[in-house]
Design a protein around this motif. Structure first.
Motif, PDB file in Angstrom:
ATOM      1  N   ARG A  38       0.855  -1.171   0.000  1.00  0.00           N
ATOM      2  CA  ARG A  38       0.000   0.000   0.000  1.00  0.00           C
ATOM      3  C   ARG A  38       0.901   1.235   0.000  1.00  0.00           C
ATOM      4  NH1 ARG A  38      -3.483  -1.824   5.335  1.00  0.00           N
ATOM      5  NH2 ARG A  38      -4.112  -3.901   4.585  1.00  0.00           N
ATOM      6  N   LEU A  46      -3.564  13.809  -1.996  1.00  0.00           N
ATOM      7  CA  LEU A  46      -4.746  13.079  -2.414  1.00  0.00           C
ATOM      8  C   LEU A  46      -5.683  14.013  -3.180  1.00  0.00           C
ATOM      9  CD1 LEU A  46      -5.644  11.151   0.874  1.00  0.00           C
ATOM     10  CD2 LEU A  46      -4.280  10.319  -1.050  1.00  0.00           C
ATOM     11  N   GLU A  50     -10.432  11.408  -3.392  1.00  0.00           N
ATOM     12  CA  GLU A  50      -9.718  10.451  -2.545  1.00  0.00           C
ATOM     13  C   GLU A  50      -9.825  10.836  -1.072  1.00  0.00           C
ATOM     14  OE1 GLU A  50      -6.153   8.806  -5.466  1.00  0.00           O
ATOM     15  OE2 GLU A  50      -5.929  10.756  -4.488  1.00  0.00           O
ATOM     16  N   TYR A  54     -11.682   8.593   1.933  1.00  0.00           N
ATOM     17  CA  TYR A  54     -11.110   8.259   3.236  1.00  0.00           C
ATOM     18  C   TYR A  54     -12.034   8.723   4.364  1.00  0.00           C
ATOM     19  CZ  TYR A  54      -8.063   8.160   7.300  1.00  0.00           C
ATOM     20  OH  TYR A  54      -7.554   7.911   8.554  1.00  0.00           O
ATOM     21  N   ARG A 123     -10.218  -0.649   5.201  1.00  0.00           N
ATOM     22  CA  ARG A 123     -10.264  -1.305   3.896  1.00  0.00           C
ATOM     23  C   ARG A 123     -11.193  -2.519   3.909  1.00  0.00           C
ATOM     24  NH1 ARG A 123      -5.826  -0.516   0.357  1.00  0.00           N
ATOM     25  NH2 ARG A 123      -5.743  -2.764  -0.054  1.00  0.00           N
ATOM     26  N   TYR A 128     -12.799   1.083   1.916  1.00  0.00           N
ATOM     27  CA  TYR A 128     -11.741   2.027   1.534  1.00  0.00           C
ATOM     28  C   TYR A 128     -10.725   1.301   0.661  1.00  0.00           C
ATOM     29  CZ  TYR A 128      -8.015   5.516   2.013  1.00  0.00           C
ATOM     30  OH  TYR A 128      -7.040   6.441   1.759  1.00  0.00           O
ATOM     31  N   THR A 129     -10.351   1.897  -0.456  1.00  0.00           N
ATOM     32  CA  THR A 129      -9.421   1.249  -1.383  1.00  0.00           C
ATOM     33  C   THR A 129      -8.030   1.850  -1.371  1.00  0.00           C
ATOM     34  OG1 THR A 129     -10.181   2.684  -3.194  1.00  0.00           O
ATOM     35  CG2 THR A 129     -11.294   0.549  -2.919  1.00  0.00           C
ATOM     36  N   GLY A 130      -7.848   2.931  -0.626  1.00  0.00           N
ATOM     37  CA  GLY A 130      -6.544   3.564  -0.563  1.00  0.00           C
ATOM     38  C   GLY A 130      -5.740   3.089   0.633  1.00  0.00           C
TER      39      GLY A 130
END
Length: 358
Positions: A38, A46, A50, A54, A123, A128-130
């Motif tokens: 990550r 960001l 993004e 978050y 996640r 959450y994908t970041g």
């Protein structure tokens, strides 16, 4: 001045003193190597979307039901409360000098794993994908821009700003109060304006619903400048570096506020000023991610030595309680799996963890 001179907080649950074991291997000998780390980025780097993703994930954590073990009879309601409770439980003993994860040699390692645990929950449970962002407060401290204009406090794509002004509002149970807060009451804008926090302040683990309190304190800005950080980053060994970040064992507690671990909490005022329950403040995780980034950069200045360099006491103010060893276990309570040794988190890309910094 020792912490025992501060008014003691209520007794909590078992403290987070790591289990000592015989020293064996170095951190570099960890078996697993991450192949798709990550990438943690600075908040401002960001995109707006993004940042909102978050923030939405954090709001999700404040609404998702608690997973705390029922036998602990905690006052938690949400998953966000769970992590706050774990930090409170793990910090209990700071004032009394009987345990906890502050003013000990595993402070940086414990918070590294704790931040990873929170990031993983964002996640796995809230889509959450970041990666966990960090807040480089040096940029703001060096800028001369008024705090109310800092991006981190933006009400639409940040964490919201100040609370209403409350004269001498003090929620600090474990550390000296610092005057100069420009707010102190409930945050009045942003995504956490109406969020209910259910544990804290201090070591309170019973159900205690309250708002998120914030009181921006410009008096802390000089302690967060690039020049102040450079002093710590130049330290030659782990014990010196750790003392520059969080404080030496014989430190006056009030002086600890001026070290960048403490001032990075105190700058928000309100709930953030209590070391035991500072995790009530959602920016906590961005602050500790940045401390971790600085620690990682320090390690990479001499990785041959610093990826396996550890030490210090296991119990605050007890020199006979150390030294901390790589094979000591980091107790995450119910926030993460059990049995993680310090050596497995010394390298953020080789062992238990798998992330890097941009």
């Amino acid at each position: 001045m020792r912490f025992l001179t501060i008014v003691a907080v209520l007794a909590g649950l078992a403290t987070a003193v790591p289990t000592p074991a015989a020293e064996t291997t170095t951190a570099k000998s960890c078996s697993a190597v991450c192949k798709n780390p990550r990438v943690r980025k600075e908040w401002r780097s960001l995109s707006i979307s993004e940042r909102k993703q978050y923030l939405n994930a954090v709001v999700c954590m404040t609404k998702k039901p608690s997973k705390a073990p029922a036998n602990l009879t905690l006052g938690v309601v949400s998953r966000f409360d769970d992590f706050n409770a774990v930090h409170i439980m793990s910090s209990d003993g700071l004032v009394q000098g009987t345990g906890g994860v502050h003013m000990v040699g595993f402070f940086l390692a414990w918070h590294r794993l704790f931040t990873w645990s929170y990031e993983t929950a964002l996640r796995d449970e809230c889509g959450y994908t970041g990666a966990q962002p960090y807040w480089d407060w040096r940029i703001d401290a060096d800028s001369g821009v008024p705090m109310a204009e800092w991006e981190i406090y933006n009400p639409s794509h940040g964490f919201g700003g100040n609370g209403d002004f409350v004269l001498e509002q003090n929620v600090t149970a474990s550390w000296p109060y610092l005057a100069g807060q420009t707010g102190g009451g409930c945050v009045n804008d942003g995504p956490f304006k109406d969020t209910v926090m259910n544990v804290g302040p201090g070591s309170t683990l019973t159900h205690n619903p309250h708002c998120l309190r914030r009181g921006l304190n410009p008096d802390t800005i000089p302690w967060l400048t690039s020049a102040r950080v450079a002093i710590a980053q130049a330290k030659a060994d782990f014990l010196s570096y750790d003392a520059a970040v969080q404080g030496a064992q014989d430190m006056n507690p009030a002086d600890g506020i001026q070290l960048f671990h403490g001032s990075g909490h105190y700058i928000h005022g309100g709930d953030s000023t209590d070391f035991i329950s500072s995790s009530t403040e959602p920016i906590f995780y961005l602050h500790h991610a940045f401390l971790d980034k600085l620690y990682w950069e320090w390690q990479m200045m001499n990785p041959t030595v610093r990826l396996s360099e550890i030490g210090g006491v296991r119990i605050p103010f007890h020199p006979d309680s150390g030294p901390v060893a790589l094979t000591d276990i980091l107790d995450m309570k119910f926030a993460y799996k059990s049995g993680v040794e310090i050596k497995k988190v010394m390298n953020i890309r080789n062992g238990e963890l798998c992330y890097t910094y941009q």
